[in-house]
Design a protein around this motif. Sequence first.
Motif, PDB file in Angstrom:
ATOM      1  N   LYS A  38       1.101  -1.270   0.018  1.00  0.00           N
ATOM      2  CA  LYS A  38      -0.017   0.007  -0.109  1.00  0.00           C
ATOM      3  C   LYS A  38       0.847   1.130  -0.085  1.00  0.00           C
ATOM      4  O   LYS A  38       1.930   1.336   0.596  1.00  0.00           O
ATOM      5  N   MET A  76       0.530   5.889  -0.072  1.00  0.00           N
ATOM      6  CA  MET A  76      -0.205   6.826  -0.134  1.00  0.00           C
ATOM      7  C   MET A  76       0.201   8.097  -0.960  1.00  0.00           C
ATOM      8  O   MET A  76       1.431   8.283  -1.073  1.00  0.00           O
ATOM      9  N   ASN A  89      -0.116  12.095  -2.569  1.00  0.00           N
ATOM     10  CA  ASN A  89      -0.661  13.411  -2.540  1.00  0.00           C
ATOM     11  C   ASN A  89      -0.947  13.689  -3.999  1.00  0.00           C
ATOM     12  O   ASN A  89      -0.001  13.991  -4.756  1.00  0.00           O
ATOM     13  N   LEU A  90      -2.257  13.911  -4.282  1.00  0.00           N
ATOM     14  CA  LEU A  90      -2.996  14.441  -5.615  1.00  0.00           C
ATOM     15  C   LEU A  90      -3.224  15.475  -5.565  1.00  0.00           C
ATOM     16  O   LEU A  90      -4.619  15.681  -5.027  1.00  0.00           O
ATOM     17  N   ASP A  91      -2.788  17.028  -6.001  1.00  0.00           N
ATOM     18  CA  ASP A  91      -3.607  18.096  -5.800  1.00  0.00           C
ATOM     19  C   ASP A  91      -4.017  18.433  -4.464  1.00  0.00           C
ATOM     20  O   ASP A  91      -5.256  18.736  -4.174  1.00  0.00           O
ATOM     21  N   LYS A 108      -4.651  16.341  -1.971  1.00  0.00           N
ATOM     22  CA  LYS A 108      -5.549  15.269  -1.660  1.00  0.00           C
ATOM     23  C   LYS A 108      -4.773  14.038  -1.389  1.00  0.00           C
ATOM     24  O   LYS A 108      -4.045  13.715  -2.419  1.00  0.00           O
ATOM     25  N   ILE A 109      -5.064  13.284  -0.433  1.00  0.00           N
ATOM     26  CA  ILE A 109      -4.194  12.072  -0.144  1.00  0.00           C
ATOM     27  C   ILE A 109      -5.347  10.812  -0.701  1.00  0.00           C
ATOM     28  O   ILE A 109      -6.313  10.719  -0.674  1.00  0.00           O
ATOM     29  N   ALA A 110      -4.285   9.916  -1.538  1.00  0.00           N
ATOM     30  CA  ALA A 110      -5.044   8.868  -2.141  1.00  0.00           C
ATOM     31  C   ALA A 110      -4.384   7.628  -1.606  1.00  0.00           C
ATOM     32  O   ALA A 110      -3.227   7.694  -1.822  1.00  0.00           O
ATOM     33  N   ASP A 111      -4.878   6.706  -1.067  1.00  0.00           N
ATOM     34  CA  ASP A 111      -4.417   5.493  -0.841  1.00  0.00           C
ATOM     35  C   ASP A 111      -4.515   4.415  -2.002  1.00  0.00           C
ATOM     36  O   ASP A 111      -5.351   4.259  -2.876  1.00  0.00           O
ATOM     37  N   VAL A 112      -3.378   4.127  -2.454  1.00  0.00           N
ATOM     38  CA  VAL A 112      -3.168   3.177  -3.738  1.00  0.00           C
ATOM     39  C   VAL A 112      -2.509   1.833  -3.393  1.00  0.00           C
ATOM     40  O   VAL A 112      -1.739   1.635  -2.362  1.00  0.00           O
ATOM     41  N   ARG A 113      -2.738   0.791  -4.041  1.00  0.00           N
ATOM     42  CA  ARG A 113      -2.207  -0.441  -3.910  1.00  0.00           C
ATOM     43  C   ARG A 113      -1.693  -1.010  -5.074  1.00  0.00           C
ATOM     44  O   ARG A 113      -2.216  -0.929  -6.073  1.00  0.00           O
TER      45      ARG A 113
END
Length: 92
Positions: free
Chosen positions: A2, A4, A6-8, A10-15
């Motif tokens: 997993k 984390m 940072n996109l603009d 905003k935090i996105a959790d990706v796997r």
Amino acid sequence: GKHMVNLDNKIADVRVKPFTLEMGIKFKLKVTISGKKVNVSEIPELSIPKDWMRDKLELNFYKSEQGGGGEVENVKYHKQSRRAVITFRRPG
């Protein structure tokens, strides 16, 4: 795992997940050799950009151990006629 990202602001959790790449495309060519140039015809129509096909041709003919290729000087590829002229730096 997993991650984390940072996109603009905003935090996105990706796997990360493994995936299988598709098999490369094999095709036959008709080749005429003359000194420093190789004329290639009957190149199959593929749904790839013209630059990619030029790169594929250059890489194929650069392999000196397989079929007497060598250092490529230029590749002229004409998509409509399905022909190309590969020019080498040295005759061989």
